[in-house]
Enzyme design. Structure first.
Site, mmCIF file in Angstrom:
data_model
loop_
_atom_site.group_PDB
_atom_site.id
_atom_site.type_symbol
_atom_site.label_atom_id
_atom_site.label_comp_id
_atom_site.label_asym_id
_atom_site.label_seq_id
_atom_site.Cartn_x
_atom_site.Cartn_y
_atom_site.Cartn_z
ATOM 1 N N TYR A 130 87.486 88.434 -24.959
ATOM 2 C CA TYR A 130 88.298 89.642 -24.704
ATOM 3 C C TYR A 130 87.448 90.897 -24.581
ATOM 4 O O TYR A 130 86.273 90.884 -24.812
ATOM 5 C CB TYR A 130 89.476 89.779 -25.657
ATOM 6 C CG TYR A 130 89.262 89.890 -27.147
ATOM 7 C CD1 TYR A 130 88.110 90.373 -27.723
ATOM 8 C CD2 TYR A 130 90.314 89.525 -28.000
ATOM 9 C CE1 TYR A 130 87.989 90.501 -29.092
ATOM 10 C CE2 TYR A 130 90.201 89.636 -29.376
ATOM 11 C CZ TYR A 130 89.034 90.127 -29.915
ATOM 12 O OH TYR A 130 88.931 90.248 -31.262
ATOM 13 N N GLU A 131 88.110 91.964 -24.141
ATOM 14 C CA GLU A 131 87.432 93.243 -23.841
ATOM 15 C C GLU A 131 86.342 93.042 -22.783
ATOM 16 O O GLU A 131 85.288 93.679 -22.824
ATOM 17 C CB GLU A 131 86.872 93.820 -25.149
ATOM 18 C CG GLU A 131 86.598 95.318 -25.129
ATOM 19 C CD GLU A 131 87.837 96.151 -24.876
ATOM 20 O OE1 GLU A 131 88.898 95.845 -25.454
ATOM 21 O OE2 GLU A 131 87.752 97.094 -24.080
ATOM 22 N N GLY A 132 86.627 92.168 -21.808
ATOM 23 C CA GLY A 132 85.636 91.847 -20.778
ATOM 24 C C GLY A 132 84.801 90.664 -21.218
ATOM 25 O O GLY A 132 84.047 90.787 -22.179
ATOM 26 N N GLN A 191 80.321 91.380 -18.893
ATOM 27 C CA GLN A 191 79.360 92.312 -19.498
ATOM 28 C C GLN A 191 78.010 92.202 -18.796
ATOM 29 O O GLN A 191 77.348 93.210 -18.537
ATOM 30 C CB GLN A 191 79.163 92.000 -20.991
ATOM 31 C CG GLN A 191 80.430 92.007 -21.830
ATOM 32 C CD GLN A 191 81.133 93.345 -21.828
ATOM 33 O OE1 GLN A 191 80.491 94.389 -21.803
ATOM 34 N NE2 GLN A 191 82.455 93.316 -21.826
#
Lengths: 604, 604
Positions: A441-443, A448
């Site tokens: 999650y969060e990319g 990244q």
């Protein structure tokens, strides 16, 4: 048997000895009163909350999970009580704007707080973690009216918040989302659509929840440039400060997940729900991305927190568990039938690898916390920009490397426990399950890596990277001496090798546009080791010169620094080898061996 | 959506094209009738069973788990039925001695069978897997009377079996075990003690269970030299072939585990249970270790099986799931809002890494299967010994590397699924949980590493290793040409580097006895890559020259070979770098940075 001790001594070392944070923070006008004592005091209090209040809820949360009832989502036993104590302690307000009831303390302190919360209970910590994200988003983008109405409740923690981004067909690719927002005459909108994977979409921790929802206005262009951000409360406001009627937002299902059972992952149904635009129309993604640096740092810290807790318990178990005779036995154990497994070198390898990453990640996280504060508050605008650029460069590294190592660290801790680690009641396998989500999650960590190489490195022709490498050379390598000199030379060579291969990749990117995407994961790990080696070099140098009053601590630190350079850093050789070979192949025009036509199912 | 396809085409390639197994097997007298057709026929039938009967029980088994009732352990829905079909198909007897009802087919075929069973349902497969181990142990060590009574029921699968080794304080270190065996006048013994972590200790699959139990006779010396092996049936025999009264063996508890929920992990209580000695007194450990090679190969195959199933599903998902635009888009997709994620290079990296390890591990497993058959049946005793020595060398590598990669592969597959992979109903996270145990049981992967370096390499002064490296040079490297020549050179250099660093470690082992223990994990991975590179070189060479009738298969194989050399093999550079640096430190008398006194708790 399972336990957690706040790593206050190491935090103190990193902040005071390595980063000299008290001085750096006191240079920032809002924090002129911040000193080592204040930091220590906050850290101790936060540690007490994490250890005594939160940690006991961790395994209960895993075992019970959240339940969806007719009254909404019910959290596990103890979650509500822990949250009330968290709010009563003023913790949500720690780094928030005093104009809305915040304590106005540095983000660096939030890093300390959140590491310990994540060690104690990652699932629970997602509630206040999301609150923090929503606060930053609204603080920067919402109208004054929305801020006045919602921020005080969010800052106090009285109301929780969510980020409603993902839809079934729009995860990493938010440009595909379909939720609709229809403007009304009174300035509000009616929002209709389904969101999935909404952490904390409903809960019994607070009476109201503020949803930040991405949706499309009727005139929106397709793709990611047509997405707007809206505030949609669970209960609509009435009068000045009352809760009015329930909004048309409903949690219609909970995911059954591998881990973080204490965090309800909700499917949310918006059925002409009332909301208000936050920021400008069609610029919702940009508004969300503003808080990306701190949100991704926060997820990286989840990896750190879990790795720390898992390491502590593996270390304790390895000191207790007696199996086999060590290769080298101290005289006083010669008649014992077996030795503690910590005396077996392969177990030591597992533990030291965990430790080198945990302590290295802590330095990285606190360094980034400091950069966040400097980017926001440094009186010199050049320094603000520098801090921002450095953060932009390091954020994807922190997020991906620290979450990779959170999972790795939990797995190594489980390995130390052996068969006992595979059994639920020991508690260690929960860390493995909980930690796995942070790589996604969060990319995802792949996203990244692409962000790092394509945007942050190649995107500015390597300027940010050069600036970082220059600082490493001038502030650290040139000054290293004594026991650390060999390692300074290694780091110097690593920077040169990394710089060189990245230059080649940059040169080939035009003729071979897939190349940087393919190599991004290796570049991320490589840059991660440049940063870790830099921090370990500083820590080693400080510890070599360390105060004799705490000799054992400093000796252990020097040993761990050496371990990092001897056993962990060599991953850089693997990555460089991959990168160089790929560069050579690309130069010679050899197609890369991972075209999608190779991927066909080979089963008969 | 979730599915499993038996990888018959690839098995055929490995057996026929790479290993030339039909010919090698037909040289062994008992298998003179075995040919490619027979192998193919058995593989197809086994694949059908795995796919159609067993695979559908996998997620049910995970969701339901086993239950301990007053009538004993109840397995998940479908397990009993699948087992009955397995027995009816004659599968337990596949590689067993015809004298006891076996089919007398090669162990190589068992490798094929078990890979597919493990792909389909690892937890269920532990039942027949243990049966196989017990069969081998009894076949080699039990008295004729015990063999006549028990082996036919075990070979047919009518009765299941267990290995009762572990006690609460004796896991890796069986020398510490305390269970007692008291001889009776009738030649039997009475066994008393508690065993834990007993897979299949009780179940409803069969009416009787044959426990193989390690215990101490009254006159036993302390430690591992005082352990004897006993056969203890759940129901005592009566008359010639009847089941008599229940023995005093009881499952008193089930572990709640991270994974393999379908396999009951039992706490067993032996309360003056009746048993019979197997083999000689005090030589129980030696008797167990005889079947170590095949048991550890079997566990390695669990890693392979799960990695294969996880890869297949990740591949299918990556072809379906649409997110983001690829860096290079084919003309016919230019107007699509998003591309299948398989077109994104970082996703391709995940999939190709899984694939390179899966196909490489399959070659390694089948090669070892062939060695098992040769060690048992080659007419030339020199060849038998050679095969045995090679197996001794490679078994710890197969066990550790393939189980590491089973877990890694499952984790990479989950990563391809993203957030959807973290949700239980997708099914992929079960593979991650199920696969983790194989890194621990049957000797932790750290124990495998120590066994490899200390016993198998340094223990004979490097003779087995040299023999292996010589064969690689003369049979493969010298013959490689064309597209594979560069890789042959790389492998040649790797062998030289590996040999050199191992020589140094051997020289230092006397003065620095901890050194080899500390470096064993790196040596294992390094030797693993020597073996994988050797097999990939052969596969690549065969595929380059491959039949044009199956061009896509051979092209994909060449691509995967290249991927292995370009992206996977560079791990060897990391390992060599670690080993060289440690050797240098040891030579110069620098203490190693992982002494246990560094390990103290640094929390305040």
């Amino acid at each position: 048997m399972f336990s957690y001790q706040p790593p206050l001594r190491d935090m103190q070392f990193v902040l005071n000895d390595v980063l000299r944070a008290p001085r750096a923070l006191s240079e920032l006008p809002p924090f002129s009163e911040v000193d080592a004592d204040l930091i220590q005091q906050v850290a101790e209090e936060a540690g007490r909350f994490a250890k005594e209040v939160l940690f006991p809820t961790n395994s209960v949360g895993d075992a019970q999970g959240c339940r969806l009832t007719e009254q909404g989502v019910v959290t596990p036993d103890g979650f509500r009580d822990a949250y009330q104590q968290f709010v009563a302690g003023g913790w949500p307000a720690l780094a928030c704007d005093p104009a809305y009831g915040g304590q106005g303390l540095p983000h660096t302190l939030n890093v300390i707080l959140y590491e310990m919360l994540c060690s104690a209970n990652q699932a629970w910590t997602m509630f206040p973690g999301l609150l923090q994200g929503a606060y930053e988003c609204l603080h920067q983008h919402a109208s004054q009216e929305l801020k006045d109405r919602y921020l005080p409740r969010i800052v106090s923690g009285e109301w929780l918040a969510t980020m409603c981004l993902t839809e079934a067909h729009a995860g990493s690719d938010l440009g595909l989302l379909r939720t609709r927002a229809v403007p009304q005459e009174d300035g509000s909108v009616r929002i209709t659509g389904n969101k999935i994977f909404i952490s904390g979409g409903d809960s019994d921790l607070t009476e109201n929840i503020v949803h930040l929802v991405l949706a499309r206005l009727p005139d929106a262009p397709p793709g990611s440039k047509g997405i707007s951000l809206f505030l949609v409360p669970k209960f609509l406001p009435e009068g000045s400060n009352e809760l009015g009627k329930k909004n048309n937002v409903l949690c219609v299902g909970l995911e059954h997940k591998m881990g973080i059972h204490g965090s309800p992952t909700c499917s949310m149904d918006f059925d002409e729900a009332t909301g208000w635009l936050v920021g400008e129309p069609h610029k919702g993604l940009a508004a969300m991305f503003v808080m990306m640096n701190s949100a991704r740092l926060h997820v990286g810290i989840q990896g750190l927190g879990i790795a720390e807790a898992a390491y502590q318990n593996a270390l304790a178990y390895a000191q207790e568990r007696l199996q086999m005779r060590a290769a080298v036995r101290p005289a006083n154990r010669k008649n014992e039938p077996a030795d503690p497994i910590i005396m077996h070198p392969p177990v030591q390898r597992l533990l030291m690898t965990q430790r080198a990453y945990v302590e290295g990640s802590r330095m990285m996280a606190l360094y980034c916390g400091l950069l966040l504060d400097q980017a926001a508050h440094h009186p010199d605008s050049v320094r603000r920009t520098q801090a921002e650029e450095r953060l932009a460069l390091l954020t994807p590294v922190v997020k991906a490397l620290m979450t990779d190592q959170g999972f790795e660290g939990a797995s190594m801790a489980l390995q130390v426990f052996g068969g006992h680690g595979y059994v639920r009641e020991t508690g260690i396998e929960q860390y493995l399950r909980d930690s796995r989500i942070a790589m996604i999650y969060e990319g995802t960590n792949e996203i990244q890596a692409v962000d790092l190489l394509l945007r942050k490195i190649l995107g500015d022709g390597g300027a940010r990277l050069q600036d970082f490498f220059d600082e490493i050379k001038h502030t650290t390598i040139e000054k290293a001496g004594g026991e650390m000199e060999t390692y300074a030379q290694r780091l110097n060579r690593l920077l040169a090798d990394t710089g060189q291969v990245l230059t080649h990749i940059g040169q080939l990117a035009n003729s071979d546009p897939s190349l940087p995407f393919m190599l991004a994961p290796d570049v991320l790990r490589l840059l991660g080791h440049c940063a870790l080696a830099w921090l370990w070099l500083q820590a080693g140098a400080v510890a070599v010169a360390g105060d004799s009053g705490d000799l054992r601590f400093y000796q252990a630190k020097v040993h761990t620094a050496r371990y990092y350079f001897e056993f962990v850093l060599p991953e850089a050789d693997q990555r460089l080898s991959i990168l160089r070979s790929a560069v050579q192949n690309s130069k010679e025009g050899r197609s890369l061996p991972l075209l999608s036509d190779v991927m066909e199912d080979y089963a008969s």
